[in-house]
Design a protein around this motif. Structure first.
Motif, PDB file in Angstrom:
ATOM      1  N   ALA A  20       0.843  -1.198   0.000  1.00  0.00           N
ATOM      2  CA  ALA A  20       0.000   0.000   0.000  1.00  0.00           C
ATOM      3  C   ALA A  20       0.879   1.248   0.000  1.00  0.00           C
ATOM      4  CB  ALA A  20      -0.955   0.001   1.185  1.00  0.00           C
ATOM      5  N   THR A  21       1.549   1.460  -1.112  1.00  0.00           N
ATOM      6  CA  THR A  21       2.464   2.590  -1.266  1.00  0.00           C
ATOM      7  C   THR A  21       2.104   3.351  -2.537  1.00  0.00           C
ATOM      8  OG1 THR A  21       4.029   1.274  -2.577  1.00  0.00           O
ATOM      9  CG2 THR A  21       4.362   1.308  -0.175  1.00  0.00           C
ATOM     10  N   GLU A  22       2.728   4.503  -2.690  1.00  0.00           N
ATOM     11  CA  GLU A  22       2.497   5.261  -3.926  1.00  0.00           C
ATOM     12  C   GLU A  22       2.980   4.469  -5.134  1.00  0.00           C
ATOM     13  OE1 GLU A  22       5.971   8.452  -4.426  1.00  0.00           O
ATOM     14  OE2 GLU A  22       5.208   8.366  -2.374  1.00  0.00           O
ATOM     15  N   LEU A  31      -6.134  -0.572  -2.190  1.00  0.00           N
ATOM     16  CA  LEU A  31      -4.964   0.243  -1.837  1.00  0.00           C
ATOM     17  C   LEU A  31      -5.400   1.556  -1.184  1.00  0.00           C
ATOM     18  CD1 LEU A  31      -2.678  -0.295  -4.951  1.00  0.00           C
ATOM     19  CD2 LEU A  31      -2.327  -1.198  -2.644  1.00  0.00           C
ATOM     20  N   GLY A  32      -6.431   2.187  -1.726  1.00  0.00           N
ATOM     21  CA  GLY A  32      -6.932   3.431  -1.138  1.00  0.00           C
ATOM     22  C   GLY A  32      -7.468   3.205   0.262  1.00  0.00           C
ATOM     23  N   TYR A  33      -8.202   2.124   0.436  1.00  0.00           N
ATOM     24  CA  TYR A  33      -8.751   1.822   1.757  1.00  0.00           C
ATOM     25  C   TYR A  33      -7.627   1.585   2.762  1.00  0.00           C
ATOM     26  CZ  TYR A  33     -11.594  -0.068   5.479  1.00  0.00           C
ATOM     27  OH  TYR A  33     -12.194  -0.267   6.689  1.00  0.00           O
ATOM     28  N   ILE A  34      -6.641   0.770   2.382  1.00  0.00           N
ATOM     29  CA  ILE A  34      -5.519   0.467   3.284  1.00  0.00           C
ATOM     30  C   ILE A  34      -4.769   1.738   3.664  1.00  0.00           C
ATOM     31  CG2 ILE A  34      -3.251  -0.658   3.419  1.00  0.00           C
ATOM     32  CD1 ILE A  34      -4.448  -2.940   1.720  1.00  0.00           C
ATOM     33  N   ARG A  63      -4.462   2.931   7.511  1.00  0.00           N
ATOM     34  CA  ARG A  63      -3.176   3.127   8.193  1.00  0.00           C
ATOM     35  C   ARG A  63      -3.116   4.472   8.908  1.00  0.00           C
ATOM     36  NH1 ARG A  63       1.373   1.125   3.887  1.00  0.00           N
ATOM     37  NH2 ARG A  63       1.224  -1.098   4.360  1.00  0.00           N
ATOM     38  N   ARG A  64      -3.809   5.439   8.372  1.00  0.00           N
ATOM     39  CA  ARG A  64      -3.818   6.771   8.987  1.00  0.00           C
ATOM     40  C   ARG A  64      -4.884   6.879  10.070  1.00  0.00           C
ATOM     41  NH1 ARG A  64      -2.667   7.205   3.670  1.00  0.00           N
ATOM     42  NH2 ARG A  64      -0.848   8.433   3.109  1.00  0.00           N
ATOM     43  N   ARG A  65      -5.553   5.759  10.338  1.00  0.00           N
ATOM     44  CA  ARG A  65      -6.610   5.685  11.357  1.00  0.00           C
ATOM     45  C   ARG A  65      -7.767   6.641  11.060  1.00  0.00           C
ATOM     46  NH1 ARG A  65      -4.075   2.483  15.236  1.00  0.00           N
ATOM     47  NH2 ARG A  65      -1.859   2.835  15.491  1.00  0.00           N
ATOM     48  N   ALA A  66      -8.039   6.831   9.782  1.00  0.00           N
ATOM     49  CA  ALA A  66      -9.156   7.681   9.375  1.00  0.00           C
ATOM     50  C   ALA A  66     -10.470   6.980   9.726  1.00  0.00           C
ATOM     51  CB  ALA A  66      -9.089   7.940   7.864  1.00  0.00           C
ATOM     52  N   PRO A  67     -11.509   7.746  10.003  1.00  0.00           N
ATOM     53  CA  PRO A  67     -12.817   7.124  10.254  1.00  0.00           C
ATOM     54  C   PRO A  67     -13.303   6.378   8.998  1.00  0.00           C
ATOM     55  CG  PRO A  67     -12.940   9.537  10.406  1.00  0.00           C
ATOM     56  CD  PRO A  67     -11.523   9.185  10.104  1.00  0.00           C
ATOM     57  N   ILE A 108     -13.690   4.803   3.075  1.00  0.00           N
ATOM     58  CA  ILE A 108     -14.499   4.460   1.895  1.00  0.00           C
ATOM     59  C   ILE A 108     -14.308   5.517   0.810  1.00  0.00           C
ATOM     60  CG2 ILE A 108     -16.855   4.108   1.027  1.00  0.00           C
ATOM     61  CD1 ILE A 108     -15.796   1.829   2.832  1.00  0.00           C
ATOM     62  N   LEU A 109     -14.323   6.781   1.195  1.00  0.00           N
ATOM     63  CA  LEU A 109     -14.107   7.857   0.225  1.00  0.00           C
ATOM     64  C   LEU A 109     -12.717   7.744  -0.410  1.00  0.00           C
ATOM     65  CD1 LEU A 109     -15.186  10.439  -1.098  1.00  0.00           C
ATOM     66  CD2 LEU A 109     -14.229  11.722   0.828  1.00  0.00           C
ATOM     67  N   GLY A 110     -11.708   7.460   0.401  1.00  0.00           N
ATOM     68  CA  GLY A 110     -10.353   7.267  -0.128  1.00  0.00           C
ATOM     69  C   GLY A 110     -10.284   6.088  -1.074  1.00  0.00           C
ATOM     70  N   SER A 111     -10.987   5.025  -0.741  1.00  0.00           N
ATOM     71  CA  SER A 111     -11.042   3.838  -1.584  1.00  0.00           C
ATOM     72  C   SER A 111     -11.693   4.155  -2.934  1.00  0.00           C
ATOM     73  CB  SER A 111     -11.836   2.753  -0.856  1.00  0.00           C
ATOM     74  OG  SER A 111     -11.965   1.602  -1.630  1.00  0.00           O
TER      75      SER A 111
END
Length: 171
Positions: free
Chosen positions: A19-21, A134-137, A141-145, A150-153
Motif C-alpha cells: 500500500a504505497t504510492e 490500496l486506497g482503503y488500506i 493506516r492513517r486511522r481515518a474514520p 471508503i471515500l479514499g477507496s
C-alpha cells in the motif's frame, strides 16, 4: 522459530511495499497499458507481454532512480550504494506486487482458460478493485474514520475507472 521470523519478515515487507504510492502507480500503469494495448484486437497474450515488459522496465527504472537518489549524504551521514539499493528495492516492490493479479488474469486469457476479450476487461476491472483496496488500506493506516476510508477507496479506484472509460470511448 526461524520460519516464524521469515514469515514475519515477509509479512512486514508485503505491508511496507504493497500500500504505497509505487503500488498505486503500478496498478495505474498496468490499467493504462492494458487499455491501450488491448484496443486494436490484441490477444490477451500480447497484452500480457506488453504489460509485463512495461512493468519490468518501469520497475527497473524506479529501482535505479531510487538507488541513485538515495546514495550519498543523508542528514550528515553517508549512505552507501548497497543500503541505497536495499531501500529502493523495498520501496519499489509495490510496483511489481500490485501488477500480479491483473497479469495473472491476462495469463488466464493467454492460456485460454478464459476468452481474450473477457480476460482484458476482467484485468481492467481487477485494477479498479486493487486500487480501491490500496486506497482503503492507505486511509486505514492513517486511522481515518470509516467514511473517509471508503471515500479514499472510491477516489483511488476512480483512476482505474477513468482508464476504463477512456478505453470504452476509444474502442
Amino acid at each position: 522459530m526461524p520460519e516464524e521470523s521469515q514469515e514475519s519478515t515477509a509479512a512486514r515487507l508485503l505491508r511496507a511495499s504493497f500500500a504505497t504510492e509505487e503500488a498505486v502507480y503500478g496498478v495505474i500503469l498496468v490499467a493504462g497499458m492494458t487499455a491501450v494495448s488491448g484496443v486494436h484486437g490484441a490477444t490477451s497474450l500480447q497484452v500480457f507481454a506488453t504489460v509485463l515488459v512495461t512493468v519490468l522496465v518501469f520497475w527497473l527504472a524506479h529501482l535505479y532512480a531510487g538507488t541513485v537518489a538515495g546514495h550519498g549524504l543523508e542528514q550528515g551521514r553517508v549512505v552507501g550504494l548497497r543500503t541505497s539499493f536495499r531501500r529502493a528495492l523495498k520501496r519499489s516492490l509495490g510496483l511489481l506486487l500490485s501488477s500480479l493479479i491483473p497479469l495473472a488474469i491476462l495469463l488466464f486469457g493467454a492460456t485460454r482458460l478464459i476468452e481474450d476479450r473477457t480476460a482484458i476487461w476482467l484485468a481492467l476491472w481487477m485494477c479498479v478493485l486493487v486500487l480501491a483496496v490500496l486506497g482503503y488500506i492507505a486511509f486505514h493506516r492513517r486511522r481515518a474514520p470509516w467514511p473517509i476510508r471508503i471515500l479514499g477507496s472510491l477516489t483511488t479506484a476512480a483512476f482505474g475507472i477513468v482508464i476504463i472509460l477512456a478505453k470504452a470511448w476509444i474502442h
